[in-house]
Design a protein around this motif. Structure first.
Motif, short mmCIF file in Angstrom:
data_model
loop_
_atom_site.label_atom_id
_atom_site.label_comp_id
_atom_site.label_asym_id
_atom_site.label_seq_id
_atom_site.Cartn_x
_atom_site.Cartn_y
_atom_site.Cartn_z
N PHE A 66 -2.35 9.16 -6.84
CA PHE A 66 -2.97 7.85 -6.66
C PHE A 66 -2.57 7.27 -5.32
O PHE A 66 -1.44 7.44 -4.86
CB PHE A 66 -2.50 6.92 -7.79
CG PHE A 66 -3.02 5.51 -7.72
CD1 PHE A 66 -4.22 5.17 -8.34
CD2 PHE A 66 -2.32 4.53 -7.06
CE1 PHE A 66 -4.70 3.87 -8.30
CE2 PHE A 66 -2.79 3.22 -7.00
CZ PHE A 66 -3.97 2.88 -7.63
N ALA A 67 -3.52 6.60 -4.67
CA ALA A 67 -3.23 5.88 -3.43
C ALA A 67 -3.98 4.56 -3.44
O ALA A 67 -5.07 4.45 -4.03
CB ALA A 67 -3.63 6.71 -2.22
N VAL A 68 -3.39 3.55 -2.84
CA VAL A 68 -4.07 2.28 -2.67
C VAL A 68 -3.91 1.84 -1.21
O VAL A 68 -2.82 1.90 -0.65
CB VAL A 68 -3.53 1.20 -3.64
CG1 VAL A 68 -2.04 0.96 -3.43
CG2 VAL A 68 -4.30 -0.10 -3.50
N LEU A 69 -5.02 1.47 -0.59
CA LEU A 69 -5.03 1.06 0.81
C LEU A 69 -6.04 -0.06 0.98
O LEU A 69 -7.23 0.12 0.73
CB LEU A 69 -5.38 2.25 1.71
CG LEU A 69 -5.41 1.99 3.22
CD1 LEU A 69 -4.00 1.64 3.71
CD2 LEU A 69 -5.93 3.22 3.97
N PRO A 91 -4.16 11.66 4.41
CA PRO A 91 -5.03 10.85 5.27
C PRO A 91 -5.12 9.39 4.83
O PRO A 91 -5.56 8.54 5.61
CB PRO A 91 -6.40 11.55 5.12
CG PRO A 91 -6.08 12.95 4.71
CD PRO A 91 -4.88 12.82 3.84
N HIS A 92 -4.74 9.11 3.58
CA HIS A 92 -4.82 7.74 3.06
C HIS A 92 -3.50 6.98 3.21
O HIS A 92 -3.42 5.85 2.72
CB HIS A 92 -5.23 7.77 1.59
CG HIS A 92 -6.57 8.42 1.38
ND1 HIS A 92 -7.77 7.73 1.47
CD2 HIS A 92 -6.92 9.70 1.13
CE1 HIS A 92 -8.77 8.57 1.27
NE2 HIS A 92 -8.28 9.78 1.06
N ASP A 137 0.83 -1.19 0.00
CA ASP A 137 0.00 0.00 0.00
C ASP A 137 0.87 1.25 0.00
O ASP A 137 2.00 1.25 0.51
CB ASP A 137 -0.90 0.02 1.23
CG ASP A 137 -2.02 -1.00 1.15
OD1 ASP A 137 -2.20 -1.60 0.08
OD2 ASP A 137 -2.70 -1.21 2.18
N GLY A 138 0.33 2.33 -0.56
CA GLY A 138 1.08 3.58 -0.57
C GLY A 138 0.44 4.59 -1.49
O GLY A 138 -0.68 4.39 -1.97
#
Length: 243
Positions: A129-132, A242-243, A116-117
């Motif tokens: 872009f973010a993936v969590l 925040p993500h 994740d990052g």
């Protein structure tokens, strides 16, 4: 049994890169070609993808017909738009298989080794872009026409607009104005307007280095443009935190 190969494709607004690996995961070839933004020009993007893959095969001393033994994972600019993604998936490609995602997604995978990052990309365009936990967040990346603030194309277009205003005595004059005219081979505002009329994002992105060099010399127009770009990119970063 015929050996299978794997190709990673990174397609952006200015260039497309292909990395070829054998079944052992060893890099055996690389290729580079032109613009591969599927939203800007799908036929050109497809041509660039195939061209970069051809270059990678040639670098590995493999015949071009080996494309049919290649499994390709491609991250392309523009396929975040559902209609563009749909059109891209209709392509009768020459590969063994294709996995399609965005250039942002592959950048995030690479930057965080699959974990994740988040990432911010500023190339021809700009996006974040973010993936969590499997959930993806996309910010920006709305294309040259409506967005991509802070990217190279936006910077080049902003400089052109302000320089044209300066030539019309509607904005402060600076050395960047003359540098732009010289670069474009133009003598006046009308010639500049004609030169840039209908120009694609990659053309305006090619003007960005002029702005960066001018800002390094404390040019007031260039500095203001880059400050505006930096402010926007900072907003993206704060939105991602925040993500």
């Amino acid at each position: 049994m015929q050996e299978h190969f794997f190709i990673g494709v990174d397609g952006g607004g200015t260039k497309c890169k292909a990395l070829l690996q054998n079944h052992k995961g060893e890099i055996v070839g690389e290729g580079l070609s032109g613009s591969a933004n599927a939203a800007t020009d799908l036929p050109v993007a497809i041509k660039s993808i195939v061209g970069a893959c051809h270059e990678a095969l040639l670098a590995a001393a493999l015949p071009l017909e080996y494309l049919r033994f290649c499994h390709v994972g491609m991250g392309l600019a523009g396929v975040n738009l559902p209609s563009i993604r749909h059109n891209m998936l209709q392509w009768q490609h020459p590969f063994a298989s294709v996995h399609l995602t965005t250039d942002l997604h592959i950048a995030c995978l690479g930057a965080h080794d699959g974990a994740d990052g988040a990432v911010i990309i500023t190339g021809t365009g700009s996006s974040a872009f973010a993936v969590l936990n499997g959930e993806q967040l996309n910010l920006g990346g709305h294309g040259f026409t409506a967005g991509d603030k802070g990217g190279g194309a936006w910077i080049g277009r902003a400089a052109t607009q302000v320089c044209l205003e300066a030539m019309d005595d509607l904005a402060p004059y600076s050395p960047l104005v003359d540098q732009l005219k010289t670069h474009l081979g133009c003598k006046d505002a009308t010639a500049v307007a004609e030169k840039v009329n209908g120009a694609p994002a990659v053309f305006f992105a090619s003007l960005a280095p002029l702005v960066l060099d001018a800002a390094a010399q404390q040019d007031v127009i260039a500095t203001a443009i880059l400050q505006d770009a930096a402010d926007y990119l900072s907003k993206l970063a704060r939105r991602l935190l925040p993500h």
